[in-house]
Design an enzyme around this catalytic site. Structure first.
Site, mmCIF file in Angstrom:
data_model
loop_
_atom_site.group_PDB
_atom_site.id
_atom_site.type_symbol
_atom_site.label_atom_id
_atom_site.label_comp_id
_atom_site.label_asym_id
_atom_site.label_seq_id
_atom_site.Cartn_x
_atom_site.Cartn_y
_atom_site.Cartn_z
ATOM 1 C CG ASN A 8 59.033 99.980 48.214
ATOM 2 O OD1 ASN A 8 59.540 99.644 47.144
ATOM 3 N ND2 ASN A 8 59.101 101.212 48.690
ATOM 4 C CG LEU A 9 60.468 93.969 45.759
ATOM 5 C CD1 LEU A 9 60.640 93.088 44.512
ATOM 6 C CD2 LEU A 9 60.688 93.143 47.017
ATOM 7 C CE LYS A 10 62.014 101.287 51.012
ATOM 8 N NZ LYS A 10 62.393 102.135 52.137
ATOM 9 C CG HIS A 92 58.680 105.779 49.224
ATOM 10 N ND1 HIS A 92 59.853 106.032 49.895
ATOM 11 C CD2 HIS A 92 58.157 104.664 49.780
ATOM 12 C CE1 HIS A 92 60.032 105.097 50.818
ATOM 13 N NE2 HIS A 92 59.013 104.248 50.771
ATOM 14 C CD GLU A 140 56.610 104.077 54.203
ATOM 15 O OE1 GLU A 140 56.484 102.859 54.173
ATOM 16 O OE2 GLU A 140 57.385 104.701 53.444
ATOM 17 C CB ILE A 145 62.312 104.787 56.074
ATOM 18 C CG1 ILE A 145 60.864 105.271 55.971
ATOM 19 C CG2 ILE A 145 62.681 103.956 54.846
ATOM 20 C CD1 ILE A 145 60.570 106.161 54.769
ATOM 21 N N GLY A 180 60.157 100.464 59.470
ATOM 22 C CA GLY A 180 60.671 99.603 60.529
ATOM 23 C C GLY A 180 59.820 98.394 60.856
ATOM 24 C CB ALA A 201 61.159 97.990 52.164
#
Ligand code: G3P
EC number: 5.3.1.1
Length: 221
Positions: A8-10, A92, A140, A145, A180, A201
């Site tokens: 996930n590139l967020k 998310h 998650e 995170i 993590g 990520a």
């Protein structure tokens, strides 16, 4: 079975625009070298850019449960698919939805043949998400995170508990875990706990060398 890795590139700067394409190339190369599917979830505006330049599975970071029509500002399943995505994240912790919205997103995505990953924050929401019949749930714990502390070590019970809860509800739904995760040992532990892969990520996107970080991630599989 080979695991699934979803990166996930967020909204990380390193994973925006041409950065998204560079990281997607690393996913493709390491995926080909290892035989492990490494998918990427760029921002909406980068889906077409990435999918049209790199042969890698692309996921949207979100998808709204609306159809064609009068829905300003929404991300619509057909548009996401036409841009080149093969799947989507839904719900998310950084983009939370109500249960009815999650169901509508899953239905809209499935209507376009997109794969669905519902992200969840604990065992109870994992069970609820599994009842909606996505392809995957990705558990998650929010507090881990971006922490660099892997869920597979810090909270293994949330992974094993999620796997057990999903098995009771729908054996077709597969479980990913995340938060993590960055090293080969984290992925190995995640698989040993019963998940089929990871959603991750920062450990890759913000690494000095994302390709080397991905190589480390798959090194023990
Ligand atoms: O969607 C992946 C995610 O929330 C985990 O983030 O940075 O802890 O790998 P990170």
């Amino acid at each position: 079975m080979k695991p699934l890795i979803v990166l996930n590139l967020k909204t990380y700067l390193e994973g925006t625009g041409e950065g998204a394409v560079r990281i997607a190339r690393a996913c493709k190369e390491v995926g080909e070298e290892s035989g492990i599917e490494i998918a990427i979830a760029p921002q909406f505006c980068d889906i077409y850019r990435v999918a049209s330049q790199v042969d890698v599975p692309v996921y949207s970071q979100h998808l709204d449960g609306v159809g064609a029509g009068s829905f300003t500002g929404h991300a619509f399943a057909k548009c996401i698919k036409d841009a080149g995505a093969v799947g989507t994240l839904i719900n998310h912790s950084e983009c939370r939805l109500k249960l009815a919205d999650i169901e509508a997103s899953v239905t809209a995505a499935k209507g376009e043949g997109l794969r669905t990953i519902i992200c969840t924050n604990n065992i109870a929401t994992t069970a609820a998400a599994a009842a909606l019949g996505p392809d995957y749930v990705a558990v998650e714990p929010p507090e881990l995170i971006g922490s660099g502390i892997p869920v597979s070590k810090a909270d293994p019970e949330v992974v094993t508990g999620s796997v057990a809860a999903v098995e009771r509800i729908d054996t077709a739904v597969k479980v990913l875990c995340g938060a993590g995760i960055s090293k080969g040992e984290d992925l190995k532990a995640a698989i040993e706990l019963g998940s089929v892969g990871v959603l991750l990520a920062s450990g890759i996107v913000k690494a000095k060398d994302p390709k080397a970080a991905l190589e480390d991630l798959v090194s023990l599989i």
